[in-house]
Design a protein around this motif. Structure first.
Motif, PDB file in Angstrom:
ATOM      1  N   ALA A  12      -7.095  -4.827   5.360  1.00 23.76           N
ATOM      2  CA  ALA A  12      -8.432  -4.260   5.540  1.00 23.76           C
ATOM      3  C   ALA A  12      -8.868  -4.324   7.003  1.00 23.76           C
ATOM      4  O   ALA A  12      -9.471  -3.374   7.513  1.00 23.76           O
ATOM      5  CB  ALA A  12      -9.433  -4.977   4.643  1.00 23.76           C
ATOM      6  N   ARG A  41       0.874  -1.183   0.000  1.00 24.27           N
ATOM      7  CA  ARG A  41       0.000   0.000   0.000  1.00 24.27           C
ATOM      8  C   ARG A  41       0.903   1.223   0.000  1.00 24.27           C
ATOM      9  O   ARG A  41       1.717   1.398   0.908  1.00 24.27           O
ATOM     10  CB  ARG A  41      -0.893  -0.018   1.237  1.00 24.27           C
ATOM     11  N   GLY A  83      -9.385  -0.759   8.597  1.00 17.71           N
ATOM     12  CA  GLY A  83     -10.809  -0.453   8.647  1.00 17.71           C
ATOM     13  C   GLY A  83     -11.441  -0.295   7.270  1.00 17.71           C
ATOM     14  O   GLY A  83     -10.809  -0.509   6.240  1.00 17.71           O
ATOM     15  N   THR A  84     -12.690   0.127   7.264  1.00 18.81           N
ATOM     16  CA  THR A  84     -13.488   0.169   6.042  1.00 18.81           C
ATOM     17  C   THR A  84     -13.006   1.203   5.029  1.00 18.81           C
ATOM     18  O   THR A  84     -13.338   1.117   3.856  1.00 18.81           O
ATOM     19  CB  THR A  84     -14.968   0.463   6.366  1.00 18.81           C
ATOM     20  N   ARG A  85     -12.195   2.143   5.462  1.00 17.89           N
ATOM     21  CA  ARG A  85     -11.717   3.194   4.547  1.00 17.89           C
ATOM     22  C   ARG A  85     -10.272   2.940   4.108  1.00 17.89           C
ATOM     23  O   ARG A  85      -9.546   3.860   3.788  1.00 17.89           O
ATOM     24  CB  ARG A  85     -11.861   4.550   5.228  1.00 17.89           C
ATOM     25  N   TRP A  86      -9.881   1.658   4.027  1.00 19.04           N
ATOM     26  CA  TRP A  86      -8.499   1.307   3.700  1.00 19.04           C
ATOM     27  C   TRP A  86      -8.074   1.759   2.312  1.00 19.04           C
ATOM     28  O   TRP A  86      -6.892   1.872   2.029  1.00 19.04           O
ATOM     29  CB  TRP A  86      -8.273  -0.199   3.857  1.00 19.04           C
ATOM     30  N   GLN A  87      -9.023   2.052   1.439  1.00 19.55           N
ATOM     31  CA  GLN A  87      -8.700   2.499   0.086  1.00 19.55           C
ATOM     32  C   GLN A  87      -8.470   4.009   0.007  1.00 19.55           C
ATOM     33  O   GLN A  87      -8.153   4.525  -1.053  1.00 19.55           O
ATOM     34  CB  GLN A  87      -9.809   2.107  -0.881  1.00 19.55           C
ATOM     35  N   GLU A  88      -8.616   4.698   1.121  1.00 22.34           N
ATOM     36  CA  GLU A  88      -8.447   6.147   1.163  1.00 22.34           C
ATOM     37  C   GLU A  88      -7.173   6.499   1.921  1.00 22.34           C
ATOM     38  O   GLU A  88      -6.762   5.777   2.821  1.00 22.34           O
ATOM     39  CB  GLU A  88      -9.644   6.787   1.866  1.00 22.34           C
ATOM     40  N   THR A 111       0.870   5.248   0.031  1.00 27.20           N
ATOM     41  CA  THR A 111       0.074   6.442   0.276  1.00 27.20           C
ATOM     42  C   THR A 111       0.973   7.651   0.085  1.00 27.20           C
ATOM     43  O   THR A 111       2.055   7.726   0.652  1.00 27.20           O
ATOM     44  CB  THR A 111      -0.502   6.436   1.702  1.00 27.20           C
ATOM     45  N   SER A 162      -4.884   7.834   4.701  1.00 23.78           N
ATOM     46  CA  SER A 162      -5.125   8.049   6.127  1.00 23.78           C
ATOM     47  C   SER A 162      -3.803   8.456   6.776  1.00 23.78           C
ATOM     48  O   SER A 162      -2.741   7.961   6.395  1.00 23.78           O
ATOM     49  CB  SER A 162      -5.695   6.788   6.781  1.00 23.78           C
TER      50      SER A 162
END
Length: 108
Positions: free
Chosen positions: A64, A4, A68-73, A6, A75
């Motif tokens: 994931a 990942r 959490g549920t926003r792992w594609q955004e 970022t 952070s």
């Protein structure tokens, strides 16, 4: 393995503050379950400083669950997020990897 990446463009004059927060947190925080490695780097794009966080995970499920549920955004840690003007996330699935330098050397 899942990588990942970022990226976040820092607001002007925030680099020292952001890097201080990140260095302190990286030294104090244990790795999350399923995380194999983490690195925090920077690069320059013109006059902009871009923070690059690379994490490697055992699999998509572990990543994931940890993020959490926003792992594609994108952070960021508290104190860092408000210094990021724009961010992106890229998810890569490993198709081949070497485990040691010795193994690489043996292949020529």
């Amino acid at each position: 393995m899942i990588t990942r990446i970022t990226r976040g463009r820092l607001a002007p004059n925030t680099e020292a503050r952001v890097f201080s927060i990140l260095r302190t947190a990286a030294a104090a925080q244990p790795m999350l379950p399923g995380m194999a490695s983490m690195s925090l780097s920077r690069t320059m794009e013109g006059r902009d400083t871009v923070l690059v966080a690379v994490t490697v995970w055992s699999d998509m499920t572990a990543m994931a669950e940890a993020l959490g549920t926003r792992w594609q955004e994108p952070s960021w840690l508290p104190g860092v997020g408000e210094c990021i003007e724009a961010g992106t996330v890229e998810i890569l699935e490993t198709v081949a990897a070497s485990t040691t330098l010795e193994q690489l050397a043996a292949t020529g």
